[in-house]
Design a protein around this motif. Structure first.
Motif, PDB file in Angstrom:
ATOM      1  N   ASP A  10       0.843  -1.212   0.000  1.00 32.56           N
ATOM      2  CA  ASP A  10       0.000   0.000   0.000  1.00 32.56           C
ATOM      3  C   ASP A  10       0.870   1.252   0.000  1.00 32.56           C
ATOM      4  N   GLU A  11       1.863   1.255   0.878  1.00 30.34           N
ATOM      5  CA  GLU A  11       2.684   2.461   1.036  1.00 30.34           C
ATOM      6  C   GLU A  11       3.532   2.730  -0.203  1.00 30.34           C
ATOM      7  N   ALA A  12       4.095   1.656  -0.785  1.00 29.84           N
ATOM      8  CA  ALA A  12       4.928   1.842  -1.980  1.00 29.84           C
ATOM      9  C   ALA A  12       4.057   2.309  -3.150  1.00 29.84           C
ATOM     10  N   ALA A  13       2.829   1.767  -3.266  1.00 25.49           N
ATOM     11  CA  ALA A  13       1.928   2.178  -4.353  1.00 25.49           C
ATOM     12  C   ALA A  13       1.492   3.632  -4.168  1.00 25.49           C
ATOM     13  N   GLU A  17       2.643  15.143  -5.699  1.00 18.69           N
ATOM     14  CA  GLU A  17       1.741  15.647  -4.660  1.00 18.69           C
ATOM     15  C   GLU A  17       2.582  16.011  -3.444  1.00 18.69           C
ATOM     16  N   GLN A  18       3.031  17.251  -3.401  1.00 19.27           N
ATOM     17  CA  GLN A  18       3.989  17.651  -2.379  1.00 19.27           C
ATOM     18  C   GLN A  18       3.469  17.484  -0.942  1.00 19.27           C
ATOM     19  N   GLU A  19       2.241  17.940  -0.708  1.00 20.25           N
ATOM     20  CA  GLU A  19       1.701  17.871   0.650  1.00 20.25           C
ATOM     21  C   GLU A  19       1.462  16.416   1.068  1.00 20.25           C
ATOM     22  N   ALA A  20       0.980  15.609   0.114  1.00 14.38           N
ATOM     23  CA  ALA A  20       0.746  14.190   0.427  1.00 14.38           C
ATOM     24  C   ALA A  20       2.081  13.496   0.718  1.00 14.38           C
ATOM     25  N   LEU A  21       3.129  13.861  -0.020  1.00 18.03           N
ATOM     26  CA  LEU A  21       4.447  13.265   0.216  1.00 18.03           C
ATOM     27  C   LEU A  21       4.964  13.646   1.608  1.00 18.03           C
ATOM     28  N   ARG A  22       4.730  14.875   1.999  1.00 16.27           N
ATOM     29  CA  ARG A  22       5.188  15.334   3.314  1.00 16.27           C
ATOM     30  C   ARG A  22       4.512  14.549   4.438  1.00 16.27           C
ATOM     31  N   SER A  34      13.235  -4.388  -4.178  1.00 17.97           N
ATOM     32  CA  SER A  34      13.072  -3.040  -4.748  1.00 17.97           C
ATOM     33  C   SER A  34      11.970  -2.252  -4.050  1.00 17.97           C
ATOM     34  N   LYS A  35      10.866  -2.938  -3.757  1.00 18.31           N
ATOM     35  CA  LYS A  35       9.715  -2.259  -3.155  1.00 18.31           C
ATOM     36  C   LYS A  35      10.112  -1.664  -1.809  1.00 18.31           C
ATOM     37  N   GLN A  36      10.807  -2.475  -1.037  1.00 19.16           N
ATOM     38  CA  GLN A  36      11.218  -2.023   0.290  1.00 19.16           C
ATOM     39  C   GLN A  36      12.234  -0.875   0.173  1.00 19.16           C
ATOM     40  N   GLN A  37      13.167  -1.032  -0.769  1.00 17.74           N
ATOM     41  CA  GLN A  37      14.185   0.011  -0.971  1.00 17.74           C
ATOM     42  C   GLN A  37      13.536   1.332  -1.364  1.00 17.74           C
ATOM     43  N   PHE A  38      12.525   1.239  -2.228  1.00 22.75           N
ATOM     44  CA  PHE A  38      11.818   2.427  -2.727  1.00 22.75           C
ATOM     45  C   PHE A  38      11.183   3.178  -1.554  1.00 22.75           C
ATOM     46  N   PHE A  39      10.423   2.456  -0.726  1.00 18.36           N
ATOM     47  CA  PHE A  39       9.706   3.131   0.366  1.00 18.36           C
ATOM     48  C   PHE A  39      10.642   3.501   1.515  1.00 18.36           C
ATOM     49  N   GLN A  40      11.523   2.572   1.885  1.00 18.35           N
ATOM     50  CA  GLN A  40      12.439   2.841   3.000  1.00 18.35           C
ATOM     51  C   GLN A  40      13.397   3.987   2.631  1.00 18.35           C
ATOM     52  N   GLY A  41      13.847   3.976   1.387  1.00 17.72           N
ATOM     53  CA  GLY A  41      14.745   5.045   0.912  1.00 17.72           C
ATOM     54  C   GLY A  41      14.054   6.398   0.996  1.00 17.72           C
ATOM     55  N   PHE A  42      12.789   6.426   0.630  1.00 15.68           N
ATOM     56  CA  PHE A  42      12.012   7.674   0.720  1.00 15.68           C
ATOM     57  C   PHE A  42      11.948   8.138   2.181  1.00 15.68           C
ATOM     58  N   PRO A  65      12.853  13.446   5.894  1.00 17.38           N
ATOM     59  CA  PRO A  65      13.371  14.484   6.799  1.00 17.38           C
ATOM     60  C   PRO A  65      13.433  15.862   6.125  1.00 17.38           C
ATOM     61  N   THR A  66      13.776  15.897   4.841  1.00 18.18           N
ATOM     62  CA  THR A  66      13.857  17.178   4.121  1.00 18.18           C
ATOM     63  C   THR A  66      12.455  17.759   3.955  1.00 18.18           C
ATOM     64  N   LEU A  67      11.513  16.915   3.539  1.00 23.09           N
ATOM     65  CA  LEU A  67      10.145  17.389   3.307  1.00 23.09           C
ATOM     66  C   LEU A  67       9.510  17.899   4.594  1.00 23.09           C
ATOM     67  N   GLN A  68       9.790  17.195   5.709  1.00 26.58           N
ATOM     68  CA  GLN A  68       9.138  17.576   6.963  1.00 26.58           C
ATOM     69  C   GLN A  68       9.664  18.884   7.517  1.00 26.58           C
ATOM     70  N   ARG A  69      10.819  19.354   6.997  1.00 32.14           N
ATOM     71  CA  ARG A  69      11.355  20.635   7.475  1.00 32.14           C
ATOM     72  C   ARG A  69      10.597  21.819   6.886  1.00 32.14           C
ATOM     73  N   SER A  70       9.867  21.556   5.758  1.00 38.39           N
ATOM     74  CA  SER A  70       9.122  22.668   5.158  1.00 38.39           C
ATOM     75  C   SER A  70       7.979  23.075   6.095  1.00 38.39           C
ATOM     76  N   ASP A  71       7.546  24.336   5.986  1.00 36.19           N
ATOM     77  CA  ASP A  71       6.542  24.872   6.908  1.00 36.19           C
ATOM     78  C   ASP A  71       5.255  24.058   6.866  1.00 36.19           C
ATOM     79  N   PRO A  72       4.789  23.574   8.015  1.00 32.66           N
ATOM     80  CA  PRO A  72       3.526  22.827   7.993  1.00 32.66           C
ATOM     81  C   PRO A  72       2.349  23.752   7.703  1.00 32.66           C
ATOM     82  N   ILE A  73       1.303  23.174   7.122  1.00 32.15           N
ATOM     83  CA  ILE A  73       0.104  23.959   6.817  1.00 32.15           C
ATOM     84  C   ILE A  73      -0.592  24.358   8.125  1.00 32.15           C
ATOM     85  N   VAL A  74      -1.100  25.595   8.167  1.00 29.90           N
ATOM     86  CA  VAL A  74      -1.792  26.059   9.377  1.00 29.90           C
ATOM     87  C   VAL A  74      -3.190  25.432   9.425  1.00 29.90           C
TER      88      VAL A  74
END
Ligand code: Q46
Ligand code: ZN
Ligand code: ZN
Length: 298
Positions: free
Chosen positions: A161-164, A174-179, A248-256, A262-271
C-alpha cells in the motif's frame, strides 16, 4: 526449502530477506517485525489505548491479532460502508474474529449516521466511490478515536500500500501528500489523533500467510470499486519490478523515509483551523467532509 531457524521444512519464503520459515517461526518473524516497527518509531506502548481500523481484510485482522497476542490494549473499529455484498462479508469476518477472541469492537454505519451508503453517496455526488469513501473513513476513524479518548489510531497499511501510494504521489508530485506520507503521524492539533501503520515493512502476501497459518478468516475479495483504481495499477507495476529485483519495493519506500522525508518535513507545515460546522481540522473555513455532505444533501 528449509526454515532458517530450525532447519525443518519451510512453508513461507520471504525472498527480500533471503529467508524461509516453518509455520511456527514464520509467526515469530511476522510478530517480531511488527514489534520492532512499533518500538523503533515509538508508535505506542502497553499502557496506551489503541484504536485499530478493521476492515475484515487480511492486513487489519493480522495486525489486530499480533497486537492482542503481544498484550496491547487494542479495540477494533469497523465502518459499515454499504458497498453491497462486499460490505456484508467484511462485517461478518470482523465479527467472527472479535467474537472468537472476545475482543472489543466498535462499529459505525455510514448510512445510519449520515443518511447515504458510500455507493449512494457516490451516485449523488457523481464522483468515484473511493474519493468519498476515503474521506469518510479518515474522518470517522479520527472522530471515534477522539470521542472515546484513544491515544492512537492504528491502520493495517502494508508495504505494498505504502509503496503504491508513494509511486502515485511521485507521479503526480503531490507535495503535501508526500510530506504527510509516513508510518507515524504525530498529533499536530488537539482534534487530530496520532496515526500509525505498524505493518509498513510487511507485504500483502506476508499478511495473508500469517492469517492462513493462524486460521484467521478474512474477506478475500477486493472491494468492487477497487477494480481499475490507480492504486492497483501502481501495485502491479511495483510487483513486476519486485519479481525481477527482489527488495526493490522495500528500498523504494524505506529510501524515501530515510532520505526524502526528513527534508520534506522541514518545510513549513500547513496552518490548521477548526471547521465551523464540526470542529475537526481544516485548512479553510469548512472541512472537506462537511462540504461533501452539504453538497450530497443539497
Ligand atoms: S473500500 Fe472504499 Fe476502498 Fe472500496 S470504495 Fe474505494 S476506498 S476500494 S480501500
Ligand atoms: Zn522453523
Ligand atoms: Zn467539518
Amino acid at each position: 526449502m528449509r526454515c532458517i531457524k530450525c532447519r525443518g521444512r519451510a512453508n513461507v519464503e520471504v525472498k527480500r530477506h533471503h529467508s524461509a520459515f516453518c509455520s511456527v517461526h514464520y509467526v515469530e518473524f511476522f510478530r517480531h517485525q511488527v514489534s520492532r516497527n512499533i518500538k523503533r518509531l515509538r508508535m505506542f506502548g502497553h499502557t496506551n489505548q489503541i484504536l485499530i481500523a478493521v476492515s475484515g481484510g487480511k492486513d487489519s485482522l493480522a495486525l489486530w491479532d499480533v497486537l492482542l497476542e503481544n498484550g496491547y490494549q487494542a479495540v477494533g473499529l469497523h465502518i459499515h460502508l454499504g458497498i453491497g455484498d462486499y460490505s456484508r462479508r467484511s462485517a461478518e469476518k470482523t465479527h467472527e474474529f472479535a467474537d472468537k477472541r472476545g475482543a472489543q469492537l466498535l462499529e459505525t454505519d455510514v448510512e445510519q449516521e449520515f443518511g447515504l451508503t458510500i455507493s449512494d453517496l457516490s451516485k449523488t455526488l457523481r464522483r468515484v466511490p473511493c474519493s468519498g469513501c476515503g474521506l469518510n473513513k479518515r474522518y470517522i476513524f479520527n472522530r471515534v478515536a477522539l470521542t472515546h479518548n484513544f491515544d492512537v489510531l492504528a491502520t493495517g497499511h502494508n508495504l505494498d500500500d505504502e509503496a503504491a501510494t508513494l509511486l502515485g504521489n511521485v507521479i503526480h508530485w503531490e507535495q503535501e501528500a508526500l510530506r504527510r506520507q509516513s508510518p507515524l503521524l504525530e498529533s499536530t492539533h488537539p482534534t487530530l489523533v496520532k496515526k500509525v501503520k505498524p505493518l509498513y515493512t510487511l507485504t500483502e502476501r506476508e499478511s495473508a500467510s500469517y492469517c492462513l497459518i493462524r486460521g484467521i478468516n478474512y474477506v478475500e475479495e477486493e472491494c468492487p470499486n477497487a477494480l481499475g483504481a490507480h492504486s492497483l495499477i501502481y501495485k502491479d507495476a511495483l510487483n513486476r519490478i519486485e519479481t525481477m529485483s527482489p527488495g526493490s519495493k522495500q528500498q523504494f519506500f524505506q529510501g524515501f523515509l530515510e532520505r526524502m522525508q526528513p527534508t520534506l518535513q522541514r518545510s513549513d507545515p500547513i496552518v490548521l483551523k477548526e471547521c465551523e460546522q464540526c470542529g475537526q481540522t481544516t485548512t479553510g473555513e469548512v472541512c472537506s467532509f462537511c462540504r461533501m455532505w452539504n453538497k450530497a444533501r443539497d
